[in-house]
Motif scaffolding. Structure first.
Motif, PDB file in Angstrom:
ATOM      1  N   GLU A   1      63.606  14.878 -24.676  1.00  0.00           N
ATOM      2  CA  GLU A   1      62.088  15.349 -24.438  1.00  0.00           C
ATOM      3  C   GLU A   1      61.218  14.358 -25.280  1.00  0.00           C
ATOM      4  OE1 GLU A   1      64.414  17.772 -25.702  1.00  0.00           O
ATOM      5  OE2 GLU A   1      64.902  18.530 -23.826  1.00  0.00           O
ATOM      6  N   GLY A   2      61.742  13.750 -26.001  1.00  0.00           N
ATOM      7  CA  GLY A   2      60.733  12.821 -26.781  1.00  0.00           C
ATOM      8  C   GLY A   2      61.074  11.504 -26.283  1.00  0.00           C
ATOM      9  N   VAL A   3      61.747  11.246 -25.281  1.00  0.00           N
ATOM     10  CA  VAL A   3      61.778   9.671 -24.718  1.00  0.00           C
ATOM     11  C   VAL A   3      61.531   9.882 -22.954  1.00  0.00           C
ATOM     12  CG1 VAL A   3      62.976   8.821 -26.417  1.00  0.00           C
ATOM     13  CG2 VAL A   3      64.355   9.934 -24.672  1.00  0.00           C
ATOM     14  N   LYS A   4      60.899  10.811 -22.548  1.00  0.00           N
ATOM     15  CA  LYS A   4      60.845  11.146 -21.108  1.00  0.00           C
ATOM     16  C   LYS A   4      59.881  10.051 -20.701  1.00  0.00           C
ATOM     17  CE  LYS A   4      61.291  16.132 -20.324  1.00  0.00           C
ATOM     18  NZ  LYS A   4      60.577  17.416 -20.198  1.00  0.00           N
ATOM     19  N   THR A   5      58.698   9.590 -21.200  1.00  0.00           N
ATOM     20  CA  THR A   5      57.935   8.694 -20.603  1.00  0.00           C
ATOM     21  C   THR A   5      58.130   7.355 -21.206  1.00  0.00           C
ATOM     22  OG1 THR A   5      56.198   8.726 -22.113  1.00  0.00           O
ATOM     23  CG2 THR A   5      55.931  10.441 -20.624  1.00  0.00           C
ATOM     24  N   LYS A   6      57.745   6.284 -20.320  1.00  0.00           N
ATOM     25  CA  LYS A   6      57.983   4.924 -20.983  1.00  0.00           C
ATOM     26  C   LYS A   6      57.165   4.618 -22.458  1.00  0.00           C
ATOM     27  CE  LYS A   6      57.652   0.079 -19.610  1.00  0.00           C
ATOM     28  NZ  LYS A   6      57.234  -0.909 -18.534  1.00  0.00           N
ATOM     29  N   ARG A   7      55.897   5.137 -22.473  1.00  0.00           N
ATOM     30  CA  ARG A   7      55.234   5.151 -23.794  1.00  0.00           C
ATOM     31  C   ARG A   7      56.144   5.679 -25.048  1.00  0.00           C
ATOM     32  NH1 ARG A   7      48.899   7.222 -24.767  1.00  0.00           N
ATOM     33  NH2 ARG A   7      48.945   6.180 -26.779  1.00  0.00           N
ATOM     34  N   GLN A   8      56.788   7.039 -24.700  1.00  0.00           N
ATOM     35  CA  GLN A   8      57.333   7.541 -25.602  1.00  0.00           C
ATOM     36  C   GLN A   8      58.697   6.640 -25.942  1.00  0.00           C
ATOM     37  OE1 GLN A   8      58.215  11.409 -23.567  1.00  0.00           O
ATOM     38  NE2 GLN A   8      57.096  12.295 -25.235  1.00  0.00           N
ATOM     39  N   LEU A   9      59.461   6.117 -24.918  1.00  0.00           N
ATOM     40  CA  LEU A   9      60.814   5.309 -25.318  1.00  0.00           C
ATOM     41  C   LEU A   9      60.345   4.080 -25.961  1.00  0.00           C
ATOM     42  CD1 LEU A   9      63.696   5.319 -25.010  1.00  0.00           C
ATOM     43  CD2 LEU A   9      63.353   4.188 -22.584  1.00  0.00           C
ATOM     44  N   ASP A  10      59.244   3.469 -25.450  1.00  0.00           N
ATOM     45  CA  ASP A  10      58.828   2.195 -25.850  1.00  0.00           C
ATOM     46  C   ASP A  10      58.411   2.460 -27.462  1.00  0.00           C
ATOM     47  OD1 ASP A  10      58.172  -0.758 -25.738  1.00  0.00           O
ATOM     48  OD2 ASP A  10      56.167   0.151 -26.438  1.00  0.00           O
ATOM     49  N   ARG A  11      57.899   3.373 -27.998  1.00  0.00           N
ATOM     50  CA  ARG A  11      57.710   3.740 -29.318  1.00  0.00           C
ATOM     51  C   ARG A  11      59.036   3.727 -30.244  1.00  0.00           C
ATOM     52  NH1 ARG A  11      56.625   9.388 -31.973  1.00  0.00           N
ATOM     53  NH2 ARG A  11      56.294   8.523 -34.015  1.00  0.00           N
ATOM     54  N   TRP A  12      59.908   4.263 -29.846  1.00  0.00           N
ATOM     55  CA  TRP A  12      61.298   4.567 -30.628  1.00  0.00           C
ATOM     56  C   TRP A  12      62.173   3.190 -30.517  1.00  0.00           C
ATOM     57  CZ3 TRP A  12      60.760   7.559 -34.161  1.00  0.00           C
ATOM     58  CH2 TRP A  12      60.175   8.707 -33.903  1.00  0.00           C
ATOM     59  N   VAL A  13      62.359   2.603 -29.218  1.00  0.00           N
ATOM     60  CA  VAL A  13      63.022   1.436 -29.163  1.00  0.00           C
ATOM     61  C   VAL A  13      62.207   0.336 -29.998  1.00  0.00           C
ATOM     62  CG1 VAL A  13      63.620  -0.477 -27.485  1.00  0.00           C
ATOM     63  CG2 VAL A  13      63.839   2.028 -26.851  1.00  0.00           C
ATOM     64  N   THR A  14      61.027   0.133 -29.817  1.00  0.00           N
ATOM     65  CA  THR A  14      60.531  -0.878 -30.820  1.00  0.00           C
ATOM     66  C   THR A  14      60.695  -0.609 -32.281  1.00  0.00           C
ATOM     67  OG1 THR A  14      58.557  -1.253 -29.199  1.00  0.00           O
ATOM     68  CG2 THR A  14      58.142  -2.085 -31.379  1.00  0.00           C
ATOM     69  N   ARG A  15      60.748   0.699 -32.683  1.00  0.00           N
ATOM     70  CA  ARG A  15      60.830   0.963 -33.947  1.00  0.00           C
ATOM     71  C   ARG A  15      62.303   0.509 -34.437  1.00  0.00           C
ATOM     72  NH1 ARG A  15      58.757   4.224 -38.064  1.00  0.00           N
ATOM     73  NH2 ARG A  15      57.109   4.877 -36.731  1.00  0.00           N
ATOM     74  N   GLY A  16      63.246   0.770 -33.672  1.00  0.00           N
ATOM     75  CA  GLY A  16      64.660   0.441 -33.866  1.00  0.00           C
ATOM     76  C   GLY A  16      64.687  -0.948 -34.043  1.00  0.00           C
ATOM     77  N   ALA A  17      64.284  -1.660 -33.060  1.00  0.00           N
ATOM     78  CA  ALA A  17      64.311  -3.227 -32.886  1.00  0.00           C
ATOM     79  C   ALA A  17      63.747  -3.934 -34.057  1.00  0.00           C
ATOM     80  CB  ALA A  17      63.794  -3.704 -31.537  1.00  0.00           C
ATOM     81  N   ASP A  18      62.488  -3.536 -34.357  1.00  0.00           N
ATOM     82  CA  ASP A  18      61.896  -4.117 -35.560  1.00  0.00           C
ATOM     83  C   ASP A  18      62.608  -4.091 -36.778  1.00  0.00           C
ATOM     84  OD1 ASP A  18      59.668  -4.936 -33.938  1.00  0.00           O
ATOM     85  OD2 ASP A  18      58.387  -2.983 -34.731  1.00  0.00           O
ATOM     86  N   HIS A  19      63.315  -2.920 -37.073  1.00  0.00           N
ATOM     87  CA  HIS A  19      64.277  -2.594 -38.187  1.00  0.00           C
ATOM     88  C   HIS A  19      65.430  -3.593 -38.194  1.00  0.00           C
ATOM     89  CE1 HIS A  19      65.530  -1.021 -41.729  1.00  0.00           C
ATOM     90  NE2 HIS A  19      66.615  -0.649 -41.339  1.00  0.00           N
ATOM     91  N   ALA A  20      66.207  -3.487 -37.072  1.00  0.00           N
ATOM     92  CA  ALA A  20      67.409  -4.202 -36.828  1.00  0.00           C
ATOM     93  C   ALA A  20      67.014  -5.655 -36.930  1.00  0.00           C
ATOM     94  CB  ALA A  20      68.164  -3.913 -35.359  1.00  0.00           C
ATOM     95  N   ARG A  21      65.847  -6.091 -36.525  1.00  0.00           N
ATOM     96  CA  ARG A  21      65.600  -7.618 -36.800  1.00  0.00           C
ATOM     97  C   ARG A  21      65.237  -7.933 -38.174  1.00  0.00           C
ATOM     98  NH1 ARG A  21      61.047  -6.881 -33.608  1.00  0.00           N
ATOM     99  NH2 ARG A  21      61.857  -6.621 -31.605  1.00  0.00           N
ATOM    100  N   SER A  22      64.775  -6.922 -39.152  1.00  0.00           N
ATOM    101  CA  SER A  22      64.727  -7.207 -40.469  1.00  0.00           C
ATOM    102  C   SER A  22      65.715  -7.240 -41.357  1.00  0.00           C
ATOM    103  CB  SER A  22      63.684  -6.223 -41.055  1.00  0.00           C
ATOM    104  OG  SER A  22      64.428  -4.831 -41.181  1.00  0.00           O
ATOM    105  N   LEU A  23      66.768  -6.940 -40.814  1.00  0.00           N
ATOM    106  CA  LEU A  23      68.270  -7.012 -41.524  1.00  0.00           C
ATOM    107  C   LEU A  23      68.790  -8.500 -41.431  1.00  0.00           C
ATOM    108  CD1 LEU A  23      69.351  -3.493 -40.299  1.00  0.00           C
ATOM    109  CD2 LEU A  23      68.378  -4.135 -42.612  1.00  0.00           C
ATOM    110  N   PRO A  24      69.826  -8.771 -42.339  1.00  0.00           N
ATOM    111  CA  PRO A  24      70.355 -10.106 -42.115  1.00  0.00           C
ATOM    112  C   PRO A  24      71.199  -9.848 -41.024  1.00  0.00           C
ATOM    113  CG  PRO A  24      70.712  -9.302 -44.330  1.00  0.00           C
ATOM    114  CD  PRO A  24      69.755  -8.011 -43.620  1.00  0.00           C
ATOM    115  N   PRO A  25      71.295 -11.105 -40.174  1.00  0.00           N
ATOM    116  CA  PRO A  25      72.093 -11.152 -38.880  1.00  0.00           C
ATOM    117  C   PRO A  25      73.678 -10.884 -39.518  1.00  0.00           C
ATOM    118  CG  PRO A  25      70.803 -12.843 -38.969  1.00  0.00           C
ATOM    119  CD  PRO A  25      70.636 -12.369 -40.217  1.00  0.00           C
ATOM    120  N   LYS A  26      74.397 -10.398 -38.480  1.00  0.00           N
ATOM    121  CA  LYS A  26      76.008 -10.265 -38.863  1.00  0.00           C
ATOM    122  C   LYS A  26      76.734 -11.395 -38.144  1.00  0.00           C
ATOM    123  CE  LYS A  26      75.781  -5.317 -39.980  1.00  0.00           C
ATOM    124  NZ  LYS A  26      76.294  -4.148 -39.656  1.00  0.00           N
TER     125      LYS A  26
END
Length: 109
Positions: A84-109
């Motif tokens: 229910e929290g990722v039904k719209t593109k706007r909702q999904l974009d918010r969470w995908v961006t948050r996860g991607a930003d955090h992953a990018r902040s970590l040292p590459p493996k």
């Protein structure tokens, strides 16, 4: 239960300009950036999102968000966003961006 292929395609679309890898894990589909998991389409429905550990508690208080639980234990640094929290593109974009930003902040493996 298999993961939601439509949700996976929507995540792919949002990450199209990002060099990502995909890996099936725990019955779902994880999206990795620099070898670090950013988000995963869960086999239980919805999305798993990697976040800074210190942000876990404040995010869990939001609508449609719960702690990620593995082997009966909460996993800090990860949250579950219900379908229910990722039904719209706007909702999904918010969470995908948050996860991607955090992953990018970590040292590459």
């Amino acid at each position: 239960m298999a993961f939601d292929a439509d949700l996976a395609n929507r995540v792919r679309e949002l990450l199209a300009n990002e060099p990502t890898d995909e890996m099936q894990m725990f019955g779902g589909l994880a999206f990795l950036i620099g070898g670090n998991m950013a988000v995963a389409v869960s086999s239980q429905g919805g999305l798993l999102v990697r976040v800074p550990r210190e942000d876990t508690d404040k995010l869990v208080g939001q609508a449609h968000v719960s702690p990620m639980v593995m082997a009966g234990r909460e996993t800090r640094g990860w949250i579950r966003v219900a379908a229910e929290g990722v039904k719209t593109k706007r909702q999904l974009d918010r969470w995908v961006t948050r996860g991607a930003d955090h992953a990018r902040s970590l040292p590459p493996k």
